[in-house]
Design a protein around this motif. Structure first.
Motif, PDB file in Angstrom:
ATOM      1  N   LEU A 152       0.889  -1.350  -0.089  1.00 23.37           N
ATOM      2  CA  LEU A 152       0.018   0.006   0.011  1.00 23.37           C
ATOM      3  C   LEU A 152       0.935   1.130   0.137  1.00 23.37           C
ATOM      4  O   LEU A 152       0.415   2.276  -0.663  1.00 23.37           O
ATOM      5  CB  LEU A 152      -1.048   0.101   1.250  1.00 23.37           C
ATOM      6  N   ARG A 153       1.930   1.148   0.454  1.00 19.38           N
ATOM      7  CA  ARG A 153       3.074   2.385   0.603  1.00 19.38           C
ATOM      8  C   ARG A 153       3.492   2.690  -0.679  1.00 19.38           C
ATOM      9  O   ARG A 153       3.851   3.840  -0.992  1.00 19.38           O
ATOM     10  CB  ARG A 153       3.952   2.086   1.784  1.00 19.38           C
ATOM     11  N   TRP A 154       3.393   1.672  -1.466  1.00 22.67           N
ATOM     12  CA  TRP A 154       4.078   1.884  -3.098  1.00 22.67           C
ATOM     13  C   TRP A 154       2.947   2.694  -3.740  1.00 22.67           C
ATOM     14  O   TRP A 154       3.555   3.245  -4.666  1.00 22.67           O
ATOM     15  CB  TRP A 154       4.454   0.409  -3.541  1.00 22.67           C
ATOM     16  N   LEU A 155       1.929   2.639  -3.607  1.00 20.75           N
ATOM     17  CA  LEU A 155       0.868   3.045  -4.431  1.00 20.75           C
ATOM     18  C   LEU A 155       1.035   4.601  -4.403  1.00 20.75           C
ATOM     19  O   LEU A 155       0.929   5.280  -3.425  1.00 20.75           O
ATOM     20  CB  LEU A 155      -0.835   2.713  -3.897  1.00 20.75           C
ATOM     21  N   PRO A 156       0.812   5.251  -5.856  1.00 18.55           N
ATOM     22  CA  PRO A 156       0.786   6.458  -5.770  1.00 18.55           C
ATOM     23  C   PRO A 156      -0.523   7.111  -5.409  1.00 18.55           C
ATOM     24  O   PRO A 156      -1.479   6.409  -5.608  1.00 18.55           O
ATOM     25  CB  PRO A 156       1.133   6.686  -7.368  1.00 18.55           C
ATOM     26  N   ASP A 157      -0.598   8.237  -5.246  1.00 19.22           N
ATOM     27  CA  ASP A 157      -1.833   8.980  -4.661  1.00 19.22           C
ATOM     28  C   ASP A 157      -2.963   9.130  -5.936  1.00 19.22           C
ATOM     29  O   ASP A 157      -4.018   9.292  -5.757  1.00 19.22           O
ATOM     30  CB  ASP A 157      -1.581  10.261  -4.346  1.00 19.22           C
ATOM     31  N   THR A 158      -2.645   9.063  -7.197  1.00 19.34           N
ATOM     32  CA  THR A 158      -3.219   9.007  -8.396  1.00 19.34           C
ATOM     33  C   THR A 158      -4.250   7.879  -8.321  1.00 19.34           C
ATOM     34  O   THR A 158      -5.246   7.793  -9.079  1.00 19.34           O
ATOM     35  CB  THR A 158      -2.715   9.017  -9.586  1.00 19.34           C
ATOM     36  N   VAL A 159      -3.836   6.852  -7.531  1.00 19.55           N
ATOM     37  CA  VAL A 159      -4.841   5.655  -7.386  1.00 19.55           C
ATOM     38  C   VAL A 159      -5.996   5.992  -6.794  1.00 19.55           C
ATOM     39  O   VAL A 159      -7.303   5.344  -6.858  1.00 19.55           O
ATOM     40  CB  VAL A 159      -4.097   4.506  -6.521  1.00 19.55           C
ATOM     41  N   GLN A 160      -6.050   7.136  -6.237  1.00 18.79           N
ATOM     42  CA  GLN A 160      -7.458   7.538  -5.480  1.00 18.79           C
ATOM     43  C   GLN A 160      -8.269   8.385  -6.145  1.00 18.79           C
ATOM     44  O   GLN A 160      -9.281   8.828  -5.749  1.00 18.79           O
ATOM     45  CB  GLN A 160      -6.953   8.373  -4.288  1.00 18.79           C
ATOM     46  N   ASN A 161      -8.356   8.148  -7.433  1.00 18.68           N
ATOM     47  CA  ASN A 161      -9.251   8.932  -8.403  1.00 18.68           C
ATOM     48  C   ASN A 161     -10.594   8.443  -8.085  1.00 18.68           C
ATOM     49  O   ASN A 161     -10.805   7.260  -7.693  1.00 18.68           O
ATOM     50  CB  ASN A 161      -8.955   8.403 -10.046  1.00 18.68           C
ATOM     51  N   LEU A 162     -11.512   9.498  -8.272  1.00 23.57           N
ATOM     52  CA  LEU A 162     -12.915   9.414  -7.726  1.00 23.57           C
ATOM     53  C   LEU A 162     -13.701   7.965  -8.724  1.00 23.57           C
ATOM     54  O   LEU A 162     -14.355   7.389  -8.122  1.00 23.57           O
ATOM     55  CB  LEU A 162     -13.829  10.471  -8.042  1.00 23.57           C
ATOM     56  N   GLU A 163     -13.114   7.949  -9.967  1.00 24.25           N
ATOM     57  CA  GLU A 163     -13.773   6.910 -10.866  1.00 24.25           C
ATOM     58  C   GLU A 163     -12.207   5.924 -11.092  1.00 24.25           C
ATOM     59  O   GLU A 163     -11.542   6.389 -11.816  1.00 24.25           O
ATOM     60  CB  GLU A 163     -14.557   7.652 -11.840  1.00 24.25           C
ATOM     61  N   MET A 164     -12.644   4.737 -10.832  1.00 26.37           N
ATOM     62  CA  MET A 164     -11.514   3.739 -11.011  1.00 26.37           C
ATOM     63  C   MET A 164     -12.095   2.244 -11.120  1.00 26.37           C
ATOM     64  O   MET A 164     -13.319   2.003 -10.765  1.00 26.37           O
ATOM     65  CB  MET A 164     -10.397   3.733 -10.135  1.00 26.37           C
ATOM     66  N   ILE A 165     -11.430   1.356 -11.989  1.00 27.13           N
ATOM     67  CA  ILE A 165     -11.695  -0.037 -11.809  1.00 27.13           C
ATOM     68  C   ILE A 165     -10.398  -0.521 -11.210  1.00 27.13           C
ATOM     69  O   ILE A 165      -9.259  -0.587 -11.768  1.00 27.13           O
ATOM     70  CB  ILE A 165     -11.659  -0.485 -13.472  1.00 27.13           C
ATOM     71  N   LEU A 166     -10.800  -1.160 -10.178  1.00 26.84           N
ATOM     72  CA  LEU A 166      -9.818  -1.881  -9.375  1.00 26.84           C
ATOM     73  C   LEU A 166      -9.849  -3.519  -9.573  1.00 26.84           C
ATOM     74  O   LEU A 166     -10.834  -4.049  -9.068  1.00 26.84           O
ATOM     75  CB  LEU A 166      -9.726  -1.677  -7.883  1.00 26.84           C
ATOM     76  N   VAL A 167      -8.817  -4.295  -9.736  1.00 24.68           N
ATOM     77  CA  VAL A 167      -8.632  -5.895  -9.970  1.00 24.68           C
ATOM     78  C   VAL A 167      -7.794  -6.044  -8.926  1.00 24.68           C
ATOM     79  O   VAL A 167      -6.530  -5.793  -9.132  1.00 24.68           O
ATOM     80  CB  VAL A 167      -8.267  -6.156 -11.440  1.00 24.68           C
ATOM     81  N   ASN A 168      -8.158  -6.657  -7.822  1.00 24.76           N
ATOM     82  CA  ASN A 168      -7.310  -7.326  -7.089  1.00 24.76           C
ATOM     83  C   ASN A 168      -6.894  -8.753  -7.307  1.00 24.76           C
ATOM     84  O   ASN A 168      -7.739  -9.751  -7.259  1.00 24.76           O
ATOM     85  CB  ASN A 168      -7.688  -7.275  -5.571  1.00 24.76           C
ATOM     86  N   ILE A 169      -5.866  -9.168  -8.301  1.00 25.46           N
ATOM     87  CA  ILE A 169      -5.736 -10.337  -8.669  1.00 25.46           C
ATOM     88  C   ILE A 169      -5.759 -11.426  -7.574  1.00 25.46           C
ATOM     89  O   ILE A 169      -6.282 -12.520  -7.803  1.00 25.46           O
ATOM     90  CB  ILE A 169      -4.148 -10.345  -9.227  1.00 25.46           C
ATOM     91  N   ALA A 170      -5.226 -11.351  -6.323  1.00 31.97           N
ATOM     92  CA  ALA A 170      -5.156 -12.373  -5.341  1.00 31.97           C
ATOM     93  C   ALA A 170      -6.792 -12.764  -5.040  1.00 31.97           C
ATOM     94  O   ALA A 170      -6.725 -13.733  -4.376  1.00 31.97           O
ATOM     95  CB  ALA A 170      -4.142 -11.834  -4.277  1.00 31.97           C
ATOM     96  N   ASN A 171      -7.432 -11.724  -5.056  1.00 37.40           N
ATOM     97  CA  ASN A 171      -8.847 -12.175  -4.428  1.00 37.40           C
ATOM     98  C   ASN A 171      -9.719 -12.121  -5.790  1.00 37.40           C
ATOM     99  O   ASN A 171     -10.852 -12.495  -5.561  1.00 37.40           O
ATOM    100  CB  ASN A 171      -9.275 -10.631  -4.007  1.00 37.40           C
ATOM    101  N   TYR A 172      -9.289 -12.372  -6.790  1.00 38.22           N
ATOM    102  CA  TYR A 172      -9.990 -12.805  -8.044  1.00 38.22           C
ATOM    103  C   TYR A 172     -11.280 -11.947  -8.270  1.00 38.22           C
ATOM    104  O   TYR A 172     -12.254 -12.332  -8.252  1.00 38.22           O
ATOM    105  CB  TYR A 172     -10.583 -14.364  -8.112  1.00 38.22           C
ATOM    106  N   GLN A 173     -11.193 -10.654  -7.963  1.00 36.50           N
ATOM    107  CA  GLN A 173     -12.252  -9.775  -8.014  1.00 36.50           C
ATOM    108  C   GLN A 173     -11.909  -8.295  -8.549  1.00 36.50           C
ATOM    109  O   GLN A 173     -10.885  -7.906  -8.474  1.00 36.50           O
ATOM    110  CB  GLN A 173     -12.846  -9.445  -6.555  1.00 36.50           C
ATOM    111  N   LEU A 174     -12.886  -7.798  -9.314  1.00 40.24           N
ATOM    112  CA  LEU A 174     -13.052  -6.641  -9.955  1.00 40.24           C
ATOM    113  C   LEU A 174     -13.906  -5.708  -9.273  1.00 40.24           C
ATOM    114  O   LEU A 174     -15.171  -6.160  -8.909  1.00 40.24           O
ATOM    115  CB  LEU A 174     -13.170  -6.674 -11.444  1.00 40.24           C
TER     116      LEU A 174
END
Length: 547
Positions: free
Chosen positions: A309-331
């Motif tokens: 989480l500390r590696w992630l840039p602040d731009t990941v916090q955009n209001l609209e985004m599509i997030l895929v957590n590969i280890a959770n098999y979920q979008l």
């Protein structure tokens, strides 16, 4: 007149107010002497330990005329105790307190507390040593909290999300902390701007408490077959004990009973649901693996993911985004901090891992062709055509030149070394991409798409693709992405998905897509969620964190 000016200038420069104000303070004098080394390439050191931030330290003290901040009149201040406390608390960020000079700092504190009891004055040199160690520790900890201790580009497992750069002056931060007499609040300014980070710290704190009282034997349980309710098995007493330890449903059976009863079944279901498994109550490989995890193992897994989480840039916090957590098999499709859609996905198998990166989704392709990658064509399709000349027709495929001109398969020498053509699968229900694909151009040629093999979404382990992301409910996802255009009704989307030709639809705005790999997170209620490390990436990060 000129002489009067010179006299005035002389008086200003050498007036006691403008002279070095702390010349009579032995700690200030020694601090300055320690920092003003003849060779600027040499780092100052304390008992053989280099100060990593010597330049910042020198600037910090020079700006304050080398006045100490952690002690006064030879006595430690409360701020020094708070700094030591925060160094100790860094373990709940998944960091090693020993990285921040804790062993030496503790030794000096013990000495000074002994001097206080014996009514002896503290040694000036030792006070300066501690002064420099605490200040260096503040800068070291600040950097690691903001950017992470480990450089993701140094790891074997690819992490191609651009690491954020420092957005804060650690020098200013320390000055602010000293002025406010508040270390904790200022260090918190460096945390990732995700609520799950602070919640994750709470989980680490709870796990740390459990490790102190844990008396269970966590020897791994390995099953040769699944256990169903009503079965008897030698490992049932051990698994029952672990379920009870984590607070899941208790069994009606005797503690050492080898029978898998209905009360234990409910506990297994609850455990599976919390840990992202199918809550079928069957104790299989994944359930056994989950129940093998001790509090220490879970503490370490959480530590690894706080680092991510500390590696992630602040731009990941955009209001609209599509997030895929590969280890959770979920979008998850997130808009204005609300999750509007969650869908199961299939990700890359272990030897075709889905990469970790960010890109922008810009268009949708309804009824797509599948342009078969050269590696798959070479390894799978061409050998199949050699064995069965009718293979392409059976699979609804054709051959085209790179300019798009169709080629008669019968005119091709399928045994030739080179293959200067492209094989593609025509639109339709049997197309490997399904009925729609969602494009976010990237160097990996990875995208999100439908699939004709929908039964695979019922599987617990869904690392099954060549790297692309297959989504369970693509029509609903398309409707979400096109929600700003009322003409795209569900009926129109369904029609577009069942054509004989491709239809490309540009999105009115580009939407960030983030492919992540998190095997732990804490939700808004502070509940922990752990997932299997499907790509075996946690151990490498843990080793780097513990160095």
């Amino acid at each position: 007149m000129k002489n009067l000016l010179l006299v005035g200038l002389f008086l200003i420069v050498f007036h006691p107010i403008f002279a070095f104000q702390n010349a009579s303070d032995p700690i200030s004098t020694l601090l300055r002497a320690r920092m003003e080394v003849e060779d600027p390439t040499m780092k100052p050191s304390i008992a053989g330990v280099d100060l990593e931030n010597s330049e910042l330290i020198h600037r910090f003290y020079a700006d304050r005329n080398f006045e100490a901040v952690w002690s006064k009149s030879g006595v430690l201040l409360e701020l020094a105790y708070e700094m030591r406390f925060e160094i100790r608390q860094s373990k709940f960020d998944g960091l090693l307190p020993s990285d921040y000079h804790l062993t030496m700092i503790d030794a000096y504190f013990q000495t000074f507390e002994g001097n206080k009891s014996a009514k002896k004055p503290n040694d000036t040199g030792q006070l300066v040593d501690l002064e420099l160690l605490l200040t260096d520790a503040f800068f070291l900890l600040s950097r690691d909290l903001e950017l992470g201790k480990v450089d993701p580009t140094s790891l074997k497992g690819s992490w191609e999300i651009v690491r954020k750069s420092s957005r804060m002056s650690y020098l200013d931060l320390l000055n602010r902390a000293v002025a406010e007499q508040e270390i904790r609040r200022n260090l918190e300014r460096l945390y990732p701007k995700f609520s799950i980070y602070k919640k994750g710290r709470e989980v680490l704190r709870a796990m740390d408490e459990r490790t102190k009282t844990d008396t269970l034997d966590w020897k791994p349980v390995k099953l040769d077959k699944s256990i169903k309710v009503g079965d008897s098995h030698a490992f049932i007493p051990v698994l029952r004990e672990r379920l009870n330890y984590w607070g899941y449903a208790k069994s009606d059976s005797a503690r050492d009973s080898k029978r898998y009863d209905s009360a234990m079944f409910l506990g297994v279901q609850a455990f599976q649901l919390r840990n992202g498994m199918e809550p079928d109550g069957i104790i299989g490989k994944n359930t056994a693996l989950g129940l093998n995890a001790s509090p220490l193992m879970l503490f370490e897994k959480a530590a690894v993911n706080l680092e991510r989480l500390r590696w992630l840039p602040d731009t990941v916090q955009n209001l609209e985004m599509i997030l895929v957590n590969i280890a959770n098999y979920q979008l998850d499709y997130v808009d204005k901090l609300d999750t509007l859609l969650s869908a199961r996905v299939i990700v890359g198998k272990q030897y075709h891992e889905s990469p970790i990166f960010t890109a922008e989704m810009s268009y949708i392709v309804f009824s797509p062709y599948w342009n078969i990658p050269p590696s798959i064509a070479r390894k799978e399709i061409i050998p199949a055509v050699r064995k069965n000349p009718n293979y392409l027709n059976q699979k609804n495929m054709d051959v085209v030149t790179f300019s798009g001109k169709q080629v008669d398969p019968a005119s091709i020498n399928w045994s030739a070394r080179s293959f200067p053509y492209m094989i593609r699968q025509k639109p339709g229900g049997s197309n490997s991409l399904g009925l729609v694909k969602f494009m976010f151009p990237n160097s990996h040629n990875v995208y999100i798409h439908d699939t004709p093999t929908r039964s695979l979404f019922a599987k617990e382990d869904r690392a099954l693709s060549h790297g692309c992301i297959r989504i369970q409910n693509p029509a609903q996802f398309a409707q979400m992405l096109l929600k700003d255009d009322p003409s795209w009704t569900p009926e129109k989307i369904d029609q577009a998905m069942h054509q004989t030709k491709e239809q490309i639809v540009s999105l009115p705005r580009k939407i960030p897509v983030v492919l992540l790999y998190l095997t732990f997170w804490a939700d808004s209620k502070g509940q922990p969620h752990f997932r299997q490390d499907i790509y075996d990436r946690d151990a490498e990060i843990l080793e780097a964190l513990r160095k």
